[in-house]
Design a protein around this motif. Structure first.
Motif, PDB file in Angstrom:
ATOM      1  N   ARG A  51       0.838  -1.211   0.000  1.00  0.00           N
ATOM      2  CA  ARG A  51       0.000   0.000   0.000  1.00  0.00           C
ATOM      3  C   ARG A  51       0.866   1.252   0.000  1.00  0.00           C
ATOM      4  NH1 ARG A  51      -4.122  -2.252   4.443  1.00  0.00           N
ATOM      5  NH2 ARG A  51      -5.724  -3.045   3.041  1.00  0.00           N
ATOM      6  N   GLU A  61      -5.634   0.871  -5.419  1.00  0.00           N
ATOM      7  CA  GLU A  61      -5.931   0.676  -3.998  1.00  0.00           C
ATOM      8  C   GLU A  61      -5.850  -0.805  -3.663  1.00  0.00           C
ATOM      9  OE1 GLU A  61      -9.737   2.083  -2.741  1.00  0.00           O
ATOM     10  OE2 GLU A  61      -9.480   4.024  -3.717  1.00  0.00           O
ATOM     11  N   ASN A  63      -7.484  -3.073  -0.865  1.00  0.00           N
ATOM     12  CA  ASN A  63      -8.492  -3.033   0.192  1.00  0.00           C
ATOM     13  C   ASN A  63      -8.581  -4.351   0.936  1.00  0.00           C
ATOM     14  OD1 ASN A  63      -9.353  -0.376  -0.337  1.00  0.00           O
ATOM     15  ND2 ASN A  63     -10.553  -1.115  -2.063  1.00  0.00           N
ATOM     16  N   ASN A  64      -8.896  -4.246   2.210  1.00  0.00           N
ATOM     17  CA  ASN A  64      -9.137  -5.410   3.040  1.00  0.00           C
ATOM     18  C   ASN A  64     -10.639  -5.692   3.022  1.00  0.00           C
ATOM     19  OD1 ASN A  64      -9.032  -7.414   4.961  1.00  0.00           O
ATOM     20  ND2 ASN A  64      -8.960  -5.997   6.674  1.00  0.00           N
ATOM     21  N   TYR A  70      -8.281  -9.812   0.323  1.00  0.00           N
ATOM     22  CA  TYR A  70      -7.869  -8.499  -0.168  1.00  0.00           C
ATOM     23  C   TYR A  70      -8.291  -8.329  -1.605  1.00  0.00           C
ATOM     24  CZ  TYR A  70      -4.957  -8.405   3.975  1.00  0.00           C
ATOM     25  OH  TYR A  70      -4.528  -8.440   5.278  1.00  0.00           O
TER      26      TYR A  70
END
Length: 76
Positions: A51, A61, A63-64, A70
């Motif tokens: 990140r 991006e 993202n979790n 992810y």
């Protein structure tokens, strides 16, 4: 930026699942060969590093997705 072997492997998996979900267990078993608390924390550290590398690019991006894994979102 020169990536470590694990960073490169994780980024490769994220790219294979671009704009989709990379299951956490799949990444842990494929890269770390184990799915336990310690390898999960290690993967979290590598996600933070990736990140940081992409922080200057607003079109990318990582993202979790809580409880799933992810996603690497690439905006066109």
């Amino acid at each position: 930026v020169k990536l470590s072997q694990k960073e490169a492997a994780l980024l490769n998996l994220l790219c294979q699942h671009k704009n989709d979900v990379l299951p956490r267990e799949k990444a842990l078993k494929q890269i770390w060969k184990d799915d336990n608390y310690f390898t999960a924390r290690s993967m979290d550290v590598y996600i933070v590093k990736l990140r940081k590398y992409f922080s200057a690019d607003p079109g990318i991006e990582i993202n979790n997705l809580h409880g799933n894994g992810y996603s690497l979102l690439v905006k066109s």
